[in-house]
Motif scaffolding. Structure first.
Motif, PDB file in Angstrom:
ATOM      1  N   ILE A 131       0.841  -1.206   0.000  1.00 20.58           N
ATOM      2  CA  ILE A 131       0.000   0.000   0.000  1.00 20.58           C
ATOM      3  C   ILE A 131       0.871   1.249   0.000  1.00 20.58           C
ATOM      4  O   ILE A 131       0.645   2.167  -0.792  1.00 20.58           O
ATOM      5  N   SER A 134       2.527   1.651  -3.405  1.00 20.87           N
ATOM      6  CA  SER A 134       1.566   2.091  -4.421  1.00 20.87           C
ATOM      7  C   SER A 134       1.224   3.568  -4.256  1.00 20.87           C
ATOM      8  O   SER A 134       1.142   4.312  -5.240  1.00 20.87           O
ATOM      9  N   LEU A 135       1.036   4.006  -3.013  1.00 22.80           N
ATOM     10  CA  LEU A 135       0.722   5.418  -2.774  1.00 22.80           C
ATOM     11  C   LEU A 135       1.862   6.334  -3.206  1.00 22.80           C
ATOM     12  O   LEU A 135       1.620   7.412  -3.762  1.00 22.80           O
ATOM     13  N   TYR A 138       1.733   6.553  -7.012  1.00 27.48           N
ATOM     14  CA  TYR A 138       0.643   7.446  -7.417  1.00 27.48           C
ATOM     15  C   TYR A 138       0.947   8.902  -7.091  1.00 27.48           C
ATOM     16  O   TYR A 138       0.586   9.800  -7.844  1.00 27.48           O
ATOM     17  N   LEU A 157      -6.606  11.740 -11.495  1.00 25.88           N
ATOM     18  CA  LEU A 157      -6.869  10.636 -10.566  1.00 25.88           C
ATOM     19  C   LEU A 157      -7.754   9.581 -11.216  1.00 25.88           C
ATOM     20  O   LEU A 157      -7.527   8.377 -11.048  1.00 25.88           O
ATOM     21  N   ALA A 161      -5.176   6.587 -11.411  1.00 27.36           N
ATOM     22  CA  ALA A 161      -5.194   5.846 -10.152  1.00 27.36           C
ATOM     23  C   ALA A 161      -6.427   4.954 -10.028  1.00 27.36           C
ATOM     24  O   ALA A 161      -6.308   3.752  -9.805  1.00 27.36           O
ATOM     25  N   VAL A 162      -7.601   5.535 -10.179  1.00 28.21           N
ATOM     26  CA  VAL A 162      -8.845   4.796  -9.932  1.00 28.21           C
ATOM     27  C   VAL A 162      -8.957   3.501 -10.748  1.00 28.21           C
ATOM     28  O   VAL A 162      -9.303   2.458 -10.182  1.00 28.21           O
ATOM     29  N   PHE A 164      -6.885   1.448 -11.533  1.00 27.77           N
ATOM     30  CA  PHE A 164      -5.882   0.456 -11.155  1.00 27.77           C
ATOM     31  C   PHE A 164      -6.063  -0.082  -9.738  1.00 27.77           C
ATOM     32  O   PHE A 164      -5.306  -0.943  -9.300  1.00 27.77           O
ATOM     33  N   LEU A 165      -7.064   0.408  -9.033  1.00 22.58           N
ATOM     34  CA  LEU A 165      -7.224   0.034  -7.632  1.00 22.58           C
ATOM     35  C   LEU A 165      -7.531  -1.456  -7.446  1.00 22.58           C
ATOM     36  O   LEU A 165      -6.980  -2.090  -6.541  1.00 22.58           O
ATOM     37  N   ILE A 166      -8.384  -2.026  -8.279  1.00 20.26           N
ATOM     38  CA  ILE A 166      -8.687  -3.455  -8.153  1.00 20.26           C
ATOM     39  C   ILE A 166      -7.444  -4.279  -8.462  1.00 20.26           C
ATOM     40  O   ILE A 166      -7.117  -5.223  -7.736  1.00 20.26           O
ATOM     41  N   ASP A 168      -4.371  -3.302  -8.117  1.00 28.24           N
ATOM     42  CA  ASP A 168      -3.455  -3.107  -6.993  1.00 28.24           C
ATOM     43  C   ASP A 168      -3.844  -3.979  -5.808  1.00 28.24           C
ATOM     44  O   ASP A 168      -2.981  -4.509  -5.109  1.00 28.24           O
ATOM     45  N   PHE A 169      -5.138  -4.151  -5.596  1.00 27.87           N
ATOM     46  CA  PHE A 169      -5.594  -5.018  -4.514  1.00 27.87           C
ATOM     47  C   PHE A 169      -5.101  -6.452  -4.750  1.00 27.87           C
ATOM     48  O   PHE A 169      -4.617  -7.110  -3.821  1.00 27.87           O
TER      49      PHE A 169
END
Length: 193
Positions: A131, A134-135, A138, A157, A161-162, A164-166, A168-169
């Protein structure tokens, strides 16, 4: 003091001498380049989804700050110079994604520091490393994307970023499985120091 506390990062077990250190630095860059080839275009953004951020975080967590920064610096420098190991076998610097590349170097440094202090040994700790990494990526990538494309911060954003969130999870879960497992393997049979 246990062997985990005695060793800052995994590669400290093998990085004795310049040739081994160089080999680890090159291996981290090569792994990141290999993972960059798992790349999918994302509609509405010049930034593809790749696994290369997993390579960045793993390099930081296993190589430590100095070696990871050298490794990601090598990755970026050789890719900029023409080695086709950025996403989609590309090379060269492209302004919309340039910030992410710089973010890789910074993320490797942060994750390396956290790992040397005990991060990544357990599931939740490994999640935390991913996390944070990744932050950091970004935090550099999205503003440069906004400047390069003329997009507003919100649109940047939404583009950078948005989507890619899944993914990244999923990468967080992969790292959370790999890092503690690697530590358990390395420390199997180790006696306290």
């Amino acid at each position: 003091m246990s062997s985990i506390e005695a060793v800052g990062v995994l590669s400290d077990r093998w990085a004795h001498g310049r040739s081994r250190t160089a080999g680890l630095v090159v291996a981290g860059a090569a792994l990141t380049g290999l993972l960059a080839q798992v790349a999918l275009p994302v509609p509405g953004t010049p930034v593809p989804f790749t696994l290369q951020t997993l390579g960045v975080i793993l390099a930081g967590a296993t190589l430590g700050t100095r070696r990871a920064v050298l490794s990601m610096g090598l990755y970026v420098a050789l890719g900029a110079a023409g080695v086709p190991w950025f996403a989609h076998n590309s090379s060269g610097l492209h302004l919309p994604t340039f910030g992410y590349l710089i973010g890789f170097i910074l993320a490797a440094a942060f994750v390396g520091q956290l790992s040397a202090r005990g991060g990544g040994r357990g599931f939740w700790s490994a999640c935390g490393l991913m996390i944070v990494g990744s932050l950091v990526i970004y935090a550099v990538g999205v503003p440069v994307l906004a400047l390069a494309t003329g997009a507003s911060w919100v649109d940047a954003l939404l583009m950078g970023a948005v989507p890619f969130l899944i993914g990244d999870f999923v990468k967080i879960l992969m790292a959370a499985g790999l890092l503690p497992g690697a530590w358990a393997f390395v420390n199997r049979g180790s006696d306290p120091v």
